[in-house]
Design a protein around this motif. Structure first.
Motif, short mmCIF file in Angstrom:
data_model
loop_
_atom_site.label_atom_id
_atom_site.label_comp_id
_atom_site.label_asym_id
_atom_site.label_seq_id
_atom_site.Cartn_x
_atom_site.Cartn_y
_atom_site.Cartn_z
N PRO A 105 5.21 6.87 -11.57
CA PRO A 105 5.43 5.42 -11.61
C PRO A 105 4.17 4.69 -12.05
CG PRO A 105 5.11 6.14 -9.35
CD PRO A 105 5.14 7.39 -10.18
N GLY A 106 4.36 3.63 -12.85
CA GLY A 106 3.22 2.85 -13.29
C GLY A 106 2.75 1.89 -12.22
N SER A 107 3.67 1.53 -11.32
CA SER A 107 3.36 0.65 -10.20
C SER A 107 4.47 0.77 -9.18
CB SER A 107 3.23 -0.80 -10.66
OG SER A 107 4.52 -1.35 -10.96
N ASN A 135 0.82 -1.23 0.00
CA ASN A 135 0.00 0.00 0.00
C ASN A 135 0.85 1.27 0.00
OD1 ASN A 135 -2.36 1.45 -0.07
ND2 ASN A 135 -2.84 1.19 2.10
N THR A 136 1.85 1.31 -0.87
CA THR A 136 2.67 2.52 -1.02
C THR A 136 2.30 3.32 -2.26
OG1 THR A 136 4.40 1.44 -2.37
CG2 THR A 136 4.62 1.29 0.04
N PHE A 137 1.62 2.68 -3.20
CA PHE A 137 1.38 3.30 -4.50
C PHE A 137 0.41 4.47 -4.44
CE2 PHE A 137 -0.35 3.23 -8.95
CZ PHE A 137 0.82 3.66 -9.56
N LYS A 138 -0.51 4.43 -3.48
CA LYS A 138 -1.47 5.53 -3.36
C LYS A 138 -0.74 6.83 -3.05
CE LYS A 138 -5.82 6.80 -1.08
NZ LYS A 138 -6.90 6.32 -0.19
N LEU A 139 0.27 6.75 -2.18
CA LEU A 139 1.04 7.95 -1.84
C LEU A 139 1.88 8.39 -3.04
CD1 LEU A 139 1.42 9.76 0.64
CD2 LEU A 139 3.47 8.45 1.19
N ALA A 157 5.38 -8.75 -5.15
CA ALA A 157 3.97 -8.37 -4.87
C ALA A 157 3.85 -6.94 -4.34
CB ALA A 157 3.35 -9.35 -3.89
N ALA A 158 4.88 -6.14 -4.52
CA ALA A 158 4.85 -4.75 -4.03
C ALA A 158 3.69 -4.00 -4.64
CB ALA A 158 6.16 -4.05 -4.37
N ASN A 159 3.02 -3.21 -3.79
CA ASN A 159 1.90 -2.41 -4.32
C ASN A 159 1.84 -1.08 -3.58
OD1 ASN A 159 0.20 -2.68 -1.88
ND2 ASN A 159 -0.07 -4.81 -2.53
N GLU A 190 8.25 -0.09 -9.89
CA GLU A 190 9.19 0.83 -10.54
C GLU A 190 10.15 1.47 -9.55
OE1 GLU A 190 7.96 3.65 -13.46
OE2 GLU A 190 6.32 2.38 -14.18
N TYR A 191 9.74 1.63 -8.30
CA TYR A 191 10.62 2.26 -7.32
C TYR A 191 11.11 1.28 -6.25
CZ TYR A 191 5.97 3.08 -5.19
OH TYR A 191 4.68 2.95 -4.71
N PHE A 192 10.93 -0.03 -6.49
CA PHE A 192 11.55 -1.07 -5.68
C PHE A 192 12.36 -1.98 -6.59
CE2 PHE A 192 8.45 0.14 -2.48
CZ PHE A 192 9.16 -0.03 -1.30
N PHE A 193 13.51 -2.44 -6.11
CA PHE A 193 14.33 -3.35 -6.90
C PHE A 193 13.57 -4.65 -7.15
CE2 PHE A 193 17.98 -0.88 -5.06
CZ PHE A 193 18.44 -0.38 -6.27
N GLU A 194 13.92 -5.29 -8.27
CA GLU A 194 13.28 -6.54 -8.65
C GLU A 194 13.88 -7.70 -7.84
OE1 GLU A 194 12.43 -9.18 -12.70
OE2 GLU A 194 13.13 -7.11 -12.87
N ASP A 195 13.32 -7.95 -6.69
CA ASP A 195 13.73 -9.04 -5.83
C ASP A 195 12.50 -9.90 -5.52
OD1 ASP A 195 16.43 -8.26 -5.54
OD2 ASP A 195 15.88 -6.75 -4.06
#
Length: 335
Positions: free
Chosen positions: A318-320, A300-304, A333-335, A323-328
């Motif tokens: 950012p599209g999701s 629940n970070t994308f709303k901010l 499931a980052a959102n 985009e601002y978290f590394f691909e790990d």
């Protein structure tokens, strides 16, 4: 001629190997953390030497250094100046530095430190909602206009008065470290009449001052549990220190599992590492709070992020959250 060619080839090979070693320099990680239970994952990793443990398993002796800073601005400055390798701060500062370094240093999130409700607490009996604040009030938070608390308050203002009024309460904000702001709310009698903090400071204020009350809960503003505080790094550090990076993430994962299974033991670690006078029972109640989750997956970070772009706080949209978290794996499931 052949001898010269042979020597030249050896020299090129040596320089290439040297450059390769330099690019893969491993074994050091400097981590910036701030104040509060939200940094408990780091406290456990520090005391139990989990980063060193996982580094050794990967064949690397990792030298770990923890640095204490206050406010997202100070943390971001330290990261960009090369004084630290891992930054610990709110989602607001992460989005600010991600936007600023896109296609340059490419700073991105490493992991969440968990889900925690952040409370805006006041000791002013006249304040029931954010609409009751006046020019006489001062709202303490870690960094004006940058910290996640400041951004959440802006979002709440936009929800209350409209998008064009998102910064209506910025003029009342003052940058104060959580311990000092908590003392002001408990004691009273200062210009600070509200504190947008985090656990355990918000809980201390509510427990110690009968006049203290919650004006705003970050979960209500963001629409549910959210990862308010995160860890982030430059792309360069992640790429050049893959074993150290993976050891760090593995240490966080082990720390999260330990806290969930051993809240009392985790509370004791927090008290030892932070050397504070916090009531142990209060601390355990915070860790066991059903609204609190110790996990690495950002939630629940994308709303901010969407809000910050809509008001011009960040230029890149950012599209999701990916985009601002590394691909790990834990960020899939980052959102």
């Amino acid at each position: 001629m052949k001898k010269r060619t042979f020597i030249h080839s050896l020299l090129v090979a040596a320089l290439t190997a040297s450059a390769s070693l330099a690019a893969q320099a491993e074994g050091q990680i400097r981590i910036a953390q701030q104040f509060g239970v939200v940094y408990l994952l780091l406290n456990v990793a520090q005391e139990q030497k989990l980063i060193e443990k996982h580094g050794k398993a990967a064949g690397v002796d990792v030298k770990v250094e923890f640095v204490r800073l206050s406010g997202g601005s100070a943390v971001n400055d330290a990261l960009l100046s090369g004084q630290i390798d891992i930054a610990g701060a709110g989602v607001g500062p992460l989005l600010t530095i991600w936007d600023r370094t896109k296609d340059k240093q490419n700073v991105k999130g490493v992991a969440s430190l968990g889900n925690f409700p952040y409370y805006l607490v006041t000791n002013n009996p006249a304040v029931k909602t954010i609409a009751d604040f006046t020019d006489k009030d001062r709202i303490a938070l870690p960094a004006v206009g940058v910290s996640v608390q400041s951004r959440v308050l802006q979002l709440a203002s936009a929800q209350r008065w409209g998008q064009d009024q998102f910064n209506r309460l910025d003029k009342l904000q003052v940058a104060v470290p959580h311990p000092d702001a908590t003392a002001a709310i408990i004691k009273g009698g200062t210009e600070i009449s509200a504190h947008f903090g985090n656990p355990p400071f918000q809980n201390q204020s509510l427990a110690a001052n009968p006049n203290a009350r919650i004006v705003l809960n970050s979960y209500d503003v963001l629409g549910g549990p959210s990862s308010a505080t995160v860890l982030y790094a430059t792309e360069k550090f992640r790429n050049e220190n893959p074993k150290t990076y993976r050891a760090f993430v593995a240490a966080l994962d082990e720390a999260a599992k330990y806290i969930t299974a051993n809240p009392e033991g985790a509370a004791d670690i927090y008290l030892r590492v932070n050397q504070g006078q916090l009531d142990r029972n209060l601390l355990i109640s915070i860790i066991k709070n059903p609204e609190v989750q110790f996990k690495l997956t950002p939630e629940n970070t994308f709303k901010l992020a969407t809000f910050m772009h809509s008001v011009g706080a960040i230029k890149n949209k950012p599209g999701s959250a990916k985009e601002y978290f590394f691909e790990d794996p834990h960020s899939a499931a980052a959102n």
